[in-house]
Design an enzyme around this catalytic site. Structure first.
Site, mmCIF file in Angstrom:
data_model
loop_
_atom_site.group_PDB
_atom_site.id
_atom_site.type_symbol
_atom_site.label_atom_id
_atom_site.label_comp_id
_atom_site.label_asym_id
_atom_site.label_seq_id
_atom_site.Cartn_x
_atom_site.Cartn_y
_atom_site.Cartn_z
ATOM 1 N N GLY A 19 0.776 -1.311 -0.048
ATOM 2 C CA GLY A 19 0.122 0.074 -0.098
ATOM 3 C C GLY A 19 0.817 1.371 0.038
ATOM 4 O O GLY A 19 2.260 1.371 0.363
ATOM 5 N N GLY A 21 0.785 5.273 1.285
ATOM 6 C CA GLY A 21 -0.077 6.459 1.957
ATOM 7 C C GLY A 21 0.631 7.929 1.897
ATOM 8 O O GLY A 21 1.502 7.938 1.100
ATOM 9 N N ALA A 24 3.970 7.132 4.210
ATOM 10 C CA ALA A 24 4.797 6.280 4.115
ATOM 11 C C ALA A 24 4.095 5.153 3.051
ATOM 12 O O ALA A 24 3.050 5.212 2.950
ATOM 13 C CB ALA A 24 5.087 5.442 5.317
ATOM 14 N N ASN A 25 5.043 4.285 2.548
ATOM 15 C CA ASN A 25 4.614 3.057 1.662
ATOM 16 C C ASN A 25 4.736 2.019 2.588
ATOM 17 O O ASN A 25 5.999 1.853 3.158
ATOM 18 C CB ASN A 25 5.496 3.199 0.427
ATOM 19 C CG ASN A 25 5.087 4.449 -0.432
ATOM 20 O OD1 ASN A 25 3.876 4.841 -0.450
ATOM 21 N ND2 ASN A 25 5.978 4.984 -1.231
ATOM 22 N N VAL A 26 4.034 0.673 2.320
ATOM 23 C CA VAL A 26 3.954 -0.389 2.995
ATOM 24 C C VAL A 26 4.390 -1.430 2.082
ATOM 25 O O VAL A 26 3.857 -1.409 0.836
ATOM 26 C CB VAL A 26 2.933 -0.478 3.582
ATOM 27 C CG1 VAL A 26 2.998 -1.909 4.551
ATOM 28 C CG2 VAL A 26 2.413 0.401 4.717
ATOM 29 N N LYS A 41 7.246 -0.769 6.961
ATOM 30 C CA LYS A 41 6.599 0.490 6.284
ATOM 31 C C LYS A 41 8.163 1.472 6.063
ATOM 32 O O LYS A 41 8.714 1.640 7.108
ATOM 33 C CB LYS A 41 5.766 1.052 7.332
ATOM 34 C CG LYS A 41 5.200 2.506 7.396
ATOM 35 C CD LYS A 41 4.319 2.866 8.500
ATOM 36 C CE LYS A 41 2.899 2.426 8.231
ATOM 37 N NZ LYS A 41 2.196 2.970 9.206
ATOM 38 N N ASP A 135 -7.136 7.778 15.755
ATOM 39 C CA ASP A 135 -7.524 7.657 14.522
ATOM 40 C C ASP A 135 -8.159 6.422 14.245
ATOM 41 O O ASP A 135 -7.658 5.754 13.378
ATOM 42 C CB ASP A 135 -5.995 7.893 13.409
ATOM 43 C CG ASP A 135 -6.519 7.973 12.010
ATOM 44 O OD1 ASP A 135 -7.686 8.382 11.843
ATOM 45 O OD2 ASP A 135 -5.786 7.702 11.220
#
Length: 671
Positions: A19, A21, A24-26, A41, A135
């Site tokens: 994914g 975001g 960050a990217n995962v 992450k 969140d």
């Protein structure tokens, strides 16, 4: 983006992208040492130099690493690779809760409670450590293939004792699940998380969120001003007691919400009980603070007439009217009695007002006394105008013996000057025997265990023998020696005797592909006896139900036996991999103390830098490795556990561990 196949930190090989975001990217990666899949992450390249983003990234890593719970995604490692900040986490192979709801709505109410119980248990632990998630939403809640819940993304979580919690005009989180106080930029508390949990519960029951709009602002206004839409108007099969859990959790005023996540879980777990069938609709005590003018029945305000010119001419002078009034009063024989009463009343009001203002307690802020000695903490608290009350000793792996772990209430809160405060002091890190709390009252036992440093999780079930709120069993037997700060104890608590339903027959639900736990919960809920057989299957995943007898749709009497076959997964060849787990203790030895004579002669070529920590070298012998080669070479600054896999198809293996040039472990490894 990171290319597939890249070896991050010389350990984690990138397999795929999971994914992307805003922060960050995962990625899906393989830990080449422990040979397992992990989620990595990585902070986005364009944000690597932003201090605020880096702080949030580090905060997430810190919050996640401090929270050890089966329903919270575990953090394994944090590091940098050529300037790239990364965090290694547990990989959850499954959808997020948003996707699960979208694919499976409407959910069975027992399934709703099963999912919500796991979420509440995890949030309860976070709140116990004074961490507010801020969140909570289905997109941040993952579900594995067995239906186990994992909460992720503590990126904007903040500890209660951090000053940033009190900052205003800072709206964080996702607006569909955000509490009214968050939308206004007000103080964010544990009750803010509970509001989000109420919205998640609403969505689990109905399949939709309660409020939608064209803009985030319009949605936020609805959360602040409009009542939660009635669930029972949409679905009459939802019990009022269950809707009341949603209504209480999402009350506009935080004071009307559940005090704790445990309290919400206890209320939710009994919401389907028959004895709560006639429960009235929940009404908050504090309302919405939108007071309106109340017109009493039958009251009509007199119409105001406009004065005429003749009226103005004949209207008596104000001074003259006042003078006539006092002449009339004094001419009355009782005027002096009225004067005494009036004077006395004025004096009484003045004395009361003055005494009230003098006795009003002064509020003081509780200072942070964490990680200082008990005596120093007492002086600091007394200097702030507070008294020292009860001193609680608690195990701690992080705080030195005799130093302060924290206070109750926590630092940063306010309380009346002169009030007593509870001081929590470390008794050091050591093994203690688990006490026997079976049969005790849950609330007393939980307080006792928590004061020793244990994390306590509650599970409720009916019992004909054990009184309500007393403990039926504990997950760790009494007398077992453990480290409290690293141990979670689950207490099974009695809900009292179960009221037998009037219906004596059950139409069997299709349990195919249910997990064993879900099948057991279904059988217990409907008074059925479950007989479990296991067999290998290439088609049905391990742990899921293959078939059932009688078949789904059959009507049976309560107490009947239902036989299920549970998959053991595909039949595999005998595993020849042995995993050896051990711990290397950190001793902080000066690596160069034996080389002082060498330093005098100027020979310092063989010295090692003790500031790096203890030097640990691991050697293994198995089918793939030789004992003459170093398997792992690293420095440690704390006690560290290792799990080393040995491939032993062709015989025995060997493990040798060297710390600071001294062999501390040397043993054979056998199948």
């Amino acid at each position: 983006m990171i290319d597939k196949g890249y070896l991050l930190g010389e350990r984690y090989r990138i397999i795929d992208t999971l994914g992307e975001g805003g922060m960050a990217n995962v990625y899906l990666a393989e830990d080449i040492i422990l040979q397992r899949k992990v989620a990595v992450k990585i902070l986005r390249l364009d944000l690597q130099n932003e201090p605020q983003t880096q702080a949030r990234f580090k905060r997430e890593a810190l919050a996640t690493s401090e929270l050890s719970h089966p329903n919270i995604v575990s953090a394994f490692d944090v590091g940098t690779d050529h300037g790239l900040h990364y965090m290694v986490m547990e990989y959850v192979d499954g959808p997020d809760l948003k996707e699960y709801i979208r694919q499976n709505a409407p959910l069975d109410l027992h399934e709703v409670i099963r999912i919500m119980d796991q979420i509440l248990s995890a949030v309860a632990l976070a709140h116990k450590h004074n961490v507010i998630h801020r969140d909570l939403k289905p997109q941040n809640i993952l579900m594995d293939k067995r239906g186990n819940i994992k909460i992720a993304d503590f990126g904007i979580a903040v500890a209660l004792n951090q000053s940033s919690v009190t900052q205003t005009n800072s709206v964080m989180g996702s607006v569909h699940y955000m509490s009214p106080e968050q939308t206004r930029g007000g103080l964010v508390t544990k009750q803010s998380d509970i509001y989000s949990l109420g919205i998640i519960l609403y969505e689990l029951i109905t399949g939709t969120v309660p409020f939608n709009g064209d803009t985030p602002v319009s949605i936020a206004l609805k959360h602040a001003q409009e009542p939660i839409p009635s669930i029972r108007k949409k679905d009459h099969s939802v019990p009022q007691a269950l809707e009341n859990v949603v209504l209480k959790a999402t009350a506009k005023d935080p004071r009307d919400r559940y005090a704790t996540a445990q309290a919400m879980q206890a209320d939710l777990d009994s919401s389907l009980d028959p004895e709560r069938a006639d429960e009235p609709v929940f009404v908050p005590n504090h309302g919405n603070n939108n007071d309106k003018t109340i017109v009493l029945p039958g009251f009509k305000a007199p119409e105001k007439e406009q004065p005429t010119e003749s009226d103005e001419e004949t209207k008596p002078d104000k001074k003259e009217k006042k003078k006539d009034f006092w002449q009339n009063v004094k001419s009355h024989k009782w005027w002096w009695i009225f004067s005494i009463i009036a004077t006395g009343l004025i004096i009484f009001i003045m004395i009361f007002a003055l005494s009230g203002s003098n006795n009003k307690p002064h509020q003081v802020h509780i200072p942070d006394v964490t990680n200082i000695t008990e005596k120093s903490a007492e002086k600091k608290l007394e200097a702030a105008g507070l008294q020292i009350g009860k001193v609680v000793k608690r195990q701690s792996d992080d705080i030195k013996k005799g130093h302060v772990i924290g206070t109750k209430p926590a630092a940063g809160n306010s309380m009346d000057q002169g009030k007593a405060i509870i001081l929590i002091v470390s008794s050091g890190s050591s093994m203690v025997k688990v006490p026997n709390v079976v049969g005790d009252n849950y609330y007393e036992a939980a307080e006792k265990l928590e004061n020793q440093g244990f994390d306590v999780v509650r599970e409720d079930q009916y019992s004909n023998k054990v009184a309500r709120d007393n403990i039926i069993s504990q997950s760790i037997a009494a007398g077992v020696e453990v480290k409290p700060t690293q141990t979670t104890i689950t207490l099974v608590v009695s809900r009292g005797k179960q009221v037998k339903p009037k219906i004596n027959t059950v139409t069997l639900k299709d349990l195919h592909n249910y997990s064993l736990k879900s099948a057991q919960d279904y059988a217990k809920e409907h008074g059925l006896t479950l007989q479990i057989n296991q067999e290998y299957s290439d088609e049905v995943e391990k742990g899921l139900v293959i078939s059932m007898q009688p078949e789904a749709g059959t009507k049976v009497e309560r107490g009947s036996t239902v036989t299920i076959k549970v998959s053991r997964g595909p039949k595999e060849e005998k595993d020849t991999t042995i995993t050896k787990t051990f711990t290397v203790n950190y001793i902080g030895t000066d690596l160069n103390k034996d080389d002082k004579s060498d330093s005098k002669s100027g020979d310092a070529s063989n010295k090692e830098d003790s500031s790096k920590g203890d030097h640990v070298q691991i050697y293994i012998k198995d089918d793939d490795h030789s004992l003459s080669n170093i398997y792992r070479d690293l420095y440690i600054k704390r006690d560290m556990s290792f799990s080393i896999p040995f491939s032993l198809k062709n015989g025995n293996g060997q493990l040798r561990v060297v710390r600071n040039r001294e062999t501390v472990l040397n043993e054979k490894v056998t199948k």
